[in-house]
Scaffold this motif. Structure first.
Motif, mmCIF file in Angstrom:
data_model
loop_
_atom_site.group_PDB
_atom_site.id
_atom_site.type_symbol
_atom_site.label_atom_id
_atom_site.label_comp_id
_atom_site.label_asym_id
_atom_site.label_seq_id
_atom_site.Cartn_x
_atom_site.Cartn_y
_atom_site.Cartn_z
ATOM 1 N N THR A 97 0.831 -1.205 0.000
ATOM 2 C CA THR A 97 0.000 0.000 0.000
ATOM 3 C C THR A 97 0.867 1.257 0.000
ATOM 4 O O THR A 97 0.610 2.213 -0.748
ATOM 5 C CB THR A 97 -0.942 0.006 1.220
ATOM 6 N N ARG A 98 1.900 1.248 0.824
ATOM 7 C CA ARG A 98 2.803 2.409 0.884
ATOM 8 C C ARG A 98 3.541 2.595 -0.429
ATOM 9 O O ARG A 98 3.692 3.717 -0.924
ATOM 10 C CB ARG A 98 3.793 2.214 2.041
ATOM 11 N N ALA A 99 3.992 1.490 -1.043
ATOM 12 C CA ALA A 99 4.740 1.564 -2.298
ATOM 13 C C ALA A 99 3.843 2.050 -3.441
ATOM 14 O O ALA A 99 4.274 2.842 -4.292
ATOM 15 C CB ALA A 99 5.333 0.202 -2.634
ATOM 16 N N LEU A 100 2.609 1.581 -3.487
ATOM 17 C CA LEU A 100 1.677 2.040 -4.517
ATOM 18 C C LEU A 100 1.458 3.536 -4.414
ATOM 19 O O LEU A 100 1.501 4.261 -5.418
ATOM 20 C CB LEU A 100 0.336 1.311 -4.373
ATOM 21 N N ASP A 101 1.216 4.004 -3.213
ATOM 22 C CA ASP A 101 0.967 5.426 -2.999
ATOM 23 C C ASP A 101 2.189 6.251 -3.409
ATOM 24 O O ASP A 101 2.055 7.288 -4.075
ATOM 25 C CB ASP A 101 0.626 5.661 -1.531
ATOM 26 N N GLU A 102 3.371 5.788 -3.058
ATOM 27 C CA GLU A 102 4.598 6.510 -3.407
ATOM 28 C C GLU A 102 4.848 6.503 -4.904
ATOM 29 O O GLU A 102 5.416 7.456 -5.455
ATOM 30 C CB GLU A 102 5.790 5.901 -2.667
ATOM 31 N N ALA A 103 4.410 5.442 -5.575
ATOM 32 C CA ALA A 103 4.601 5.344 -7.027
ATOM 33 C C ALA A 103 3.573 6.149 -7.803
ATOM 34 O O ALA A 103 3.698 6.305 -9.023
ATOM 35 C CB ALA A 103 4.542 3.884 -7.457
ATOM 36 N N PRO A 107 -4.146 3.090 -4.164
ATOM 37 C CA PRO A 107 -4.459 1.699 -3.797
ATOM 38 C C PRO A 107 -5.941 1.375 -3.820
ATOM 39 O O PRO A 107 -6.330 0.239 -4.080
ATOM 40 C CB PRO A 107 -3.889 1.570 -2.371
ATOM 41 N N THR A 108 -6.795 2.388 -3.569
ATOM 42 C CA THR A 108 -8.238 2.142 -3.544
ATOM 43 C C THR A 108 -8.815 1.953 -4.938
ATOM 44 O O THR A 108 -9.964 1.543 -5.080
ATOM 45 C CB THR A 108 -8.988 3.287 -2.833
ATOM 46 N N GLU A 109 -8.041 2.270 -5.964
ATOM 47 C CA GLU A 109 -8.500 2.124 -7.339
ATOM 48 C C GLU A 109 -7.879 0.912 -8.026
ATOM 49 O O GLU A 109 -7.828 0.839 -9.252
ATOM 50 C CB GLU A 109 -8.188 3.406 -8.128
#
Length: 233
Positions: A97-103, A107-109
């Motif tokens: 979740t943290r990596a997705l947000d940083e990239a 994450p909710t999509e």
């Protein structure tokens, strides 16, 4: 009329759903045709396509946005996922979740699932009842493939992220090597497939790495390839 019986003396329907009586495991008989995600999830709870269901607490089906442009595919549920019945709810899920947000990926999509829907584990001598993760075999990956195929067909994503070697092999074939093919846009080797796969390490590998920060930054870098591809016209 008596049920048809083979050399094993069991009815044909029973032989079909008993993996020990079959040369190949498969979930195919349990996947309902024309089902939506809710119906698939309900049907998957009763899957007996391979022996992994016997020890696992429950089937862990995919979760997330049914209209997602990105589907993330992991290996199999872990201990916490097996207990809670949802994918990526443990420490690896927090890393992801943290990596997705940083990239730059919300994450909710996304929709997230696993190549194998039951937790495979063993016990180590002297470690009590603690359940130790065991990697699924190619036979077990193949057995569970109909569930993944059904999910991908319904969601119809633009991109698939293969999280680790097992997911990569499930999507791209047994010759896939995450160390050689990560961070690249790879075509799905199926006729008519429009989506591409980007492979990266499984987030649990970050937690096991000697240099966690370097491993984490590698994961983020690979996910940025996904974010950039989504932003292209």
């Amino acid at each position: 009329m008596a049920a048809a019986r083979g050399s094993a003396g069991k009815p044909a329907a029973e032989r079909r759903t008993d993996p020990d009586e079959s040369a190949a495991y498969t979930a195919e008989p349990f996947v309902p045709r024309g089902a939506d995600l809710a119906a698939l999830r309900e049907a998957a709870a009763g899957c007996r396509g391979c022996p992994l269901h016997r020890e696992a607490t429950q089937t862990v089906f995919g979760a997330g946005d049914p209209g997602a442009r990105v589907v993330l595919v992991g290996e199999q549920p872990g201990d916490q996922e097996d207990r809670q019945g949802r994918p990526f709810v443990g420490p690896a899920g927090q890393v992801l979740t943290r990596a997705l947000d940083e990239a730059g990926i919300d994450p909710t999509e996304t929709y997230i699932t696993n190549a194998v829907k039951h937790f495979k584990f063993g016990h180590l001598p002297g470690r009590g009842k603690r359940r130790i993760h065991k990697s699924p075999s190619l036979r077990e990956i193949s057995a569970c493939r109909p569930w993944l195929t059904a999910e991908l067909s319904l969601i119809d994503p633009e991109l698939i992220v293969a999280l680790g070697a097992t997911a990569g092999k499930a999507l791209l074939g047994s010759s896939f090597r995450v160390t050689k093919q990560r961070g690249m846009l790879l075509p799905v080797p199926e006729e008519g497939a429009r989506e591409c796969v980007v492979a990266t390490i499984h987030p649990s590998a970050v937690l096991r790495a000697d240099d966690r920060e370097a491993a984490y930054q590698g994961l983020v870098s690979d996910l940025r390839v996904v974010a950039e591809a989504l932003g292209r016209p």
